[in-house]
Design a protein around this motif. Structure first.
Motif, PDB file in Angstrom:
ATOM      1  N   ASN A 103      24.302   0.931  -5.920  1.00  0.00           N
ATOM      2  CA  ASN A 103      23.697   1.402  -7.031  1.00  0.00           C
ATOM      3  C   ASN A 103      23.960   0.393  -8.045  1.00  0.00           C
ATOM      4  OD1 ASN A 103      23.322   2.716 -10.026  1.00  0.00           O
ATOM      5  ND2 ASN A 103      22.216   4.062  -8.286  1.00  0.00           N
ATOM      6  N   ALA A 104      22.734  -0.395  -8.601  1.00  0.00           N
ATOM      7  CA  ALA A 104      22.586  -1.365  -9.524  1.00  0.00           C
ATOM      8  C   ALA A 104      23.178  -1.179 -10.892  1.00  0.00           C
ATOM      9  CB  ALA A 104      21.252  -2.157  -9.685  1.00  0.00           C
ATOM     10  N   LYS A 105      22.643   0.003 -11.471  1.00  0.00           N
ATOM     11  CA  LYS A 105      23.191   0.391 -12.751  1.00  0.00           C
ATOM     12  C   LYS A 105      24.593   0.867 -12.837  1.00  0.00           C
ATOM     13  CE  LYS A 105      18.655   2.124 -14.482  1.00  0.00           C
ATOM     14  NZ  LYS A 105      17.947   3.275 -15.183  1.00  0.00           N
ATOM     15  N   VAL A 106      25.238   1.360 -11.447  1.00  0.00           N
ATOM     16  CA  VAL A 106      26.645   1.817 -11.410  1.00  0.00           C
ATOM     17  C   VAL A 106      27.297   0.376 -11.647  1.00  0.00           C
ATOM     18  CG1 VAL A 106      28.305   2.476 -10.184  1.00  0.00           C
ATOM     19  CG2 VAL A 106      26.367   3.879 -10.442  1.00  0.00           C
ATOM     20  N   GLN A 107      26.939  -0.801 -10.732  1.00  0.00           N
ATOM     21  CA  GLN A 107      27.794  -1.912 -10.582  1.00  0.00           C
ATOM     22  C   GLN A 107      27.440  -2.593 -11.841  1.00  0.00           C
ATOM     23  OE1 GLN A 107      29.690  -2.547  -8.146  1.00  0.00           O
ATOM     24  NE2 GLN A 107      29.476  -0.336  -7.490  1.00  0.00           N
ATOM     25  N   ASP A 108      26.445  -2.579 -12.399  1.00  0.00           N
ATOM     26  CA  ASP A 108      26.356  -3.408 -13.806  1.00  0.00           C
ATOM     27  C   ASP A 108      27.325  -2.713 -14.848  1.00  0.00           C
ATOM     28  OD1 ASP A 108      24.183  -4.820 -12.578  1.00  0.00           O
ATOM     29  OD2 ASP A 108      22.691  -3.887 -13.621  1.00  0.00           O
ATOM     30  N   ALA A 109      27.692  -1.391 -14.852  1.00  0.00           N
ATOM     31  CA  ALA A 109      28.313  -0.870 -15.820  1.00  0.00           C
ATOM     32  C   ALA A 109      29.783  -1.402 -15.385  1.00  0.00           C
ATOM     33  CB  ALA A 109      28.255   0.773 -15.897  1.00  0.00           C
ATOM     34  N   VAL A 110      30.122  -1.220 -14.296  1.00  0.00           N
ATOM     35  CA  VAL A 110      31.551  -1.642 -13.673  1.00  0.00           C
ATOM     36  C   VAL A 110      31.884  -3.256 -14.295  1.00  0.00           C
ATOM     37  CG1 VAL A 110      32.960  -2.043 -11.755  1.00  0.00           C
ATOM     38  CG2 VAL A 110      31.575  -0.059 -11.887  1.00  0.00           C
ATOM     39  N   ALA A 111      30.706  -4.056 -14.012  1.00  0.00           N
ATOM     40  CA  ALA A 111      31.100  -5.382 -14.480  1.00  0.00           C
ATOM     41  C   ALA A 111      31.160  -5.512 -16.122  1.00  0.00           C
ATOM     42  CB  ALA A 111      29.632  -6.227 -14.068  1.00  0.00           C
ATOM     43  N   ARG A 112      30.498  -4.836 -16.801  1.00  0.00           N
ATOM     44  CA  ARG A 112      30.362  -4.917 -18.269  1.00  0.00           C
ATOM     45  C   ARG A 112      31.954  -4.317 -18.462  1.00  0.00           C
ATOM     46  NH1 ARG A 112      25.618  -2.403 -18.221  1.00  0.00           N
ATOM     47  NH2 ARG A 112      26.537  -0.419 -18.654  1.00  0.00           N
ATOM     48  N   GLU A 113      32.340  -3.331 -18.157  1.00  0.00           N
ATOM     49  CA  GLU A 113      33.725  -2.802 -18.627  1.00  0.00           C
ATOM     50  C   GLU A 113      35.008  -3.640 -17.857  1.00  0.00           C
ATOM     51  OE1 GLU A 113      33.950  -0.617 -20.370  1.00  0.00           O
ATOM     52  OE2 GLU A 113      32.175   0.668 -20.172  1.00  0.00           O
TER      53      GLU A 113
END
Length: 462
Positions: free
Chosen positions: A402-412
């Motif tokens: 899931n792109a939004k989940v993985q983007d959130a992980v990358a930000r954190e």
């Protein structure tokens, strides 16, 4: 029954999920997959094919052991019933007695009504997934079973098996001298031991005492119903209080089948599996026994452990959660020690699986040899603050893509930098995703974990 074998054998509510009939069928199927069925009736009569069974203290272990042994002996195997003995004891004896296979009836740290069956292959190693699949494939199917002298016998040899295992454990830190005397390396060490009313209620106190320790024992009076009940590694509160009240140097707690061990320092503070592994890996390095200067850990091991070991010149190799994956990596890379944060430590110098009593012995030995307290030793492996949130009712398979989940992980992860980390792990048995965060402060870990859990819940909702 699809996917019968979980991460640690077949497990479920005894007499409901795990019945005598199923145990019988598992014994029948196991001899077909794990045993060599060739040979003459005379060879069979001489006991050429043998299996070993052990169990923990659950009352349901009585009928399950009888049924499992019946299935194996009907399949042509002579069965040695070792009675109540820790899981690693069965693994050791499977190798030492050179039997075709071993089997343990236990549900480890689960509540008393549960039980389980897991197998060891020749040599004392847990079965690979492929072998478990083969057992499941032939389960309950008819075949040309042996008759006459081709069927097996069932024998009970509890005291011999237990004493062989205890001798092996003690020799790990106190090898018998040429004059047949055995040293007492733990003399002067006072500790409290919580046996969880489980399988090591006899073994662990005897082993530590033979090694010279003064041992105060709690929860070592199993009655079939009290295993893990407000006791052992999952309920260490009583142990913590007892260590402080008695003035003991430390305490150790086991789970029901004694394949894991957690410790308590002199102030009653918990010492987890990561810290135990750090202490023991450093000791092996000092003695020149840490192969490739590497410790094998799982993805759940705290970043604090890895950072501390790095400063000591010890590398870490990471695997998925599960002791079988730790062992696979240890065998693949020829590493000497590995384990899990839960206290499941595999010391390949002496064992083929995690052994809580062995961990207790070697940990106590390091306390004595180092001249330091357990509190001082554990302090060298500080644990970063950690938060874990289970997010239910989500499509766990979509988490990695899931792109939004993985983007959130990358930000954190960018926010945390090198002093923290994020782990999203789909549950192996439930429709949920585990969100774990480590950070420099507990507040930061909590905040990051809550933000990520909210994204997972929104994006992956079923």
């Amino acid at each position: 029954m699809p996917n019968m074998f979980g991460t640690d054998g077949v497990r479920g509510l005894a007499n409901r999920d795990l019945t005598a009939r199923l145990a019988l069928d598992l014994g029948d199927a196991a001899v077909r997959v794990l045993g060599d069925s060739s040979g003459t009736e005379e060879e069979h009569r001489e006991g050429r094919r043998r299996a070993l069974i052990g169990r923990d203290t659950r009352v349901s272990g009585d009928f399950l052991a009888s049924a499992l042994a019946a299935g194996m002996s009907a399949g042509g195997f002579d069965v040695i019933d070792a009675g109540i003995i820790p899981t690693p004891g069965v693994a050791y004896l499977t190798s030492e007695l050179n039997v075709e296979m071993g089997a343990v009836i236990s549900a480890s740290h689960n509540p008393m009504p549960d039980n389980g069956i897991k197998f060891f292959a020749k040599g004392g190693f847990k079965l690979p997934d492929k072998k478990e699949d083969e057992i499941e494939a032939v389960l309950g199917k008819d075949w040309d079973r042996p008759t006459g002298a081709g069927v097996g016998r069932i024998s009970h040899d509890i005291s011999t098996a237990t004493n062989m295992y205890i001798d092996h454990l003690v020799s790990a830190i106190a090898p018998i001298a040429p004059d047949k005397t055995q040293p007492k390396p733990l003399k002067g060490l006072k500790l409290v031991m919580d046996c969880a009313n489980g399988a090591t209620s006899v073994v662990a106190p005897e082993a530590l005492r033979r090694a010279g320790a003064e041992v105060l024992v709690i929860n070592a009076s199993p009655d079939g119903y009290n295993i893990n009940k407000k006791a052992g590694s999952t309920h260490p509160e009583q142990l913590q209080a007892m260590v402080k009240a008695s003035g003991a140097a430390m305490g150790v707690a086991f789970d029901g089948d004694a394949d894991r061990c957690l410790a308590v320092d002199e102030d009653g503070n918990m010492v987890n599996g990561d810290q135990e592994m750090g202490i023991l890996a450093r000791a092996k390095k000092r003695e020149g026994k840490l192969k490739h200067d590497t410790l094998v850990v799982t993805v759940m091991s705290n970043l604090g452990l890895k950072l501390a070991l790095k400063d000591m010149g010890i590398a870490t190799v990471q695997t998925n959660v599960g002791d079988r994956y730790v062992l696979e990596e240890m065998l693949k890379g020829d590493y000497s020690i590995g384990g899990e944060q839960s206290g499941h430590v595999i010391n390949r110098e002496f064992a083929t699986t995690g052994d809580g009593t062995l961990t207790a012995l070697t940990l106590c030995n390091e306390v004595v040899k180092s001249g330091k307290s357990l509190k001082q030793l554990a302090a060298d492996f500080p644990q970063l603050p950690q938060q874990l949130i289970n997010v239910p009712k989500v499509d766990k398979k979509a988490a990695p893509t899931n792109a939004k989940v993985q983007d959130a992980v990358a930000r954190e992860e960018k926010l945390l930098g090198t002093t923290g980390r994020v782990l999203l792990r789909p549950s192996g048995t439930e429709p949920l995703v585990r969100v774990m965060v480590e950070a420099e402060t507990q507040q930061q870990a909590d905040e990051v974990c809550q933000r990520l859990a909210a994204v997972v819940a929104e994006e992956l909702a079923i």
